[in-house]
Design a protein around this motif. Structure first.
Motif: not given
Length: 402
Positions: A80-101
């Motif tokens: 739901v959070l991802a859908e609401e972010m997409a609705r207003i043109g927002a992306r998750n600014p936090i990621g990379g290998m620290g988050v993924m792995m």
């Protein structure tokens, strides 16, 4: 975070209100600006503010436990959070290998001291990580690695080299496999956390066929690593490393199937390329019947893959996280991604031959470079051959060949 008791629509209302109040309008539909720090680009004041707000909320890692700085959301709430972010043109600014792995593995295997030290920087996106696994002589046979860590009392001294170290030139820390016992192969490997600013660390980016340099050679020359940066048991790093690979393959497969690995923001979709460059017949169908069949098969396969990724994620959440089945998903995701990029370039025709110049549009050039980049999809995160071996042994239970 309020407790919504499973009321997803109540959470949607809360998420929508928070996003509208906290997302900088200047960043709307600009994924590059929103993820500037993660990609090693200059970060604007708005981008930094957005990252700080998401980090403080824990929504950069929405399903991580709240006690570790995460959002504490269910999978459904995260969607739901991802859908609401997409609705207003927002992306998750936090990621990379620290988050993924590394982060998920740290939550599962780390000491409280290591969690307190390293999780906050991952949650806020302040600290970037890279992976020190593959070596020039230890790729598919990862356990053959020779980077040494010698015990010097209160610290280790690390010497050796790694290759294909994604983002090493941007990373603050490296989670690294080292040999601490030369008498044993798998049981002689330990898992160290290395500060990339340490004296003796040298990084050299590798230029790829598509012109980018996301991968690097990394050299360690008598690098001092404090003993409190040993992650997992001494000589027990192989078990931790295998678990991290499951998280890696789980995340890579989702990205491959969705087209986000190596794809610029302006890249074309298969449907766009086929419709715009091949054209439609009088019935409104794609004019090339053979291409129409193959595009249709690809879209069906891609949709089925995404549904399977979602189901696997739900099963992992209900159980103990990703399993060896992630190797199936990584293998399939690589095929879906490569098929997609080949179909796009084929549909472009002569416009799919460009490398530079005024005769080609940015989406056309992006398609060509993404196609070239996708050649590595069946190598990164474990080659397709290695992943098939994992499936054979750990999923199907087949015996080793005689």
């Amino acid at each position: 975070m309020a407790d919504f008791g499973g009321d997803v629509e109540a959470f949607r209302a809360e998420a929508r209100t928070w996003l509208e109040a906290n997302f900088p309008a200047a960043l709307k539909d600009d994924p590059t600006a929103q993820a500037a720090r993660m990609q090693g680009q200059p970060e604007s004041a708005d981008a930094r503010l957005w990252r700080e707000r998401m980090g403080a909320k824990g929504w950069g890692v929405p399903t991580w436990p709240a006690e570790h700085g995460g959002g504490g959301l269910s999978r459904q709430e995260a969607r739901v959070l991802a859908e609401e972010m997409a609705r207003i043109g927002a992306r998750n600014p936090i990621g990379g290998m620290g988050v993924m792995m590394f982060g998920p593995t740290l939550i599962e295997y780390g000491t409280e001291a290591l969690k307190r030290q390293h999780l906050p920087g991952i949650v806020t996106g302040d600290v970037r990580w890279c992976q020190g696994y593959s070596e020039p002589g230890a790729g598919s046979d990862l356990a053959g690695l020779q980077t040494r860590a010698e015990d010097k009392g209160d610290h280790y001294v690390v010497s050796g080299s790694k290759i294909w170290t994604s983002g090493a030139n941007l990373a603050d820390w490296c989670f690294c496999l080292v040999r601490t016992d030369t008498a044993k192969k798998h049981e002689g490997i330990s898992f160290l956390l290395i500060d990339m600013t340490s004296p003796g660390v040298e990084v050299r980016p590798i230029r790829l066929i598509n012109g980018t340099s996301p991968f690097c050679e990394t050299f360690f020359t008598e690098v001092r690593v404090p003993k409190d940066q040993l992650f997992g048991p001494l000589n027990g790093g192989w078990t931790v490393a295998k678990r991290l690979l499951q998280f890696e393959r789980d995340n890579i497969s989702a990205g491959l199937g969705g087209g986000s690995i190596g794809a610029p923001a302006q890249a074309l979709t298969v449907k766009q390329a086929a419709t715009d460059y091949v054209g439609l017949d009088a019935s409104g169908r794609l004019a090339d019947a053979d291409l129409r069949r193959r595009v249709t098969e690809h879209l069906m396969e891609g949709h089925a893959f995404q549904l399977t990724v979602r189901r696997a994620a739900d099963e992992a959440k209900a159980g103990n996280g990703p399993s060896a089945a992630t190797s199936i998903m990584k293998y399939a995701g690589a095929k879906v991604a490569q098929d997609r990029n080949e179909l796009i370039v084929e549909a472009l025709g002569l416009n799919g031959l460009g490398w530079s110049g005024d005769g080609f549009g940015e989406p056309e050039l992006a398609a060509v470079r993404t196609w070239l980049r996708s050649k590595g999809n069946s190598i990164e995160g474990g080659t397709s051959e290695i992943n098939l071996n994992v499936v054979a042994k750990r999923v199907l239970g087949l015996p080793d060949p005689k």
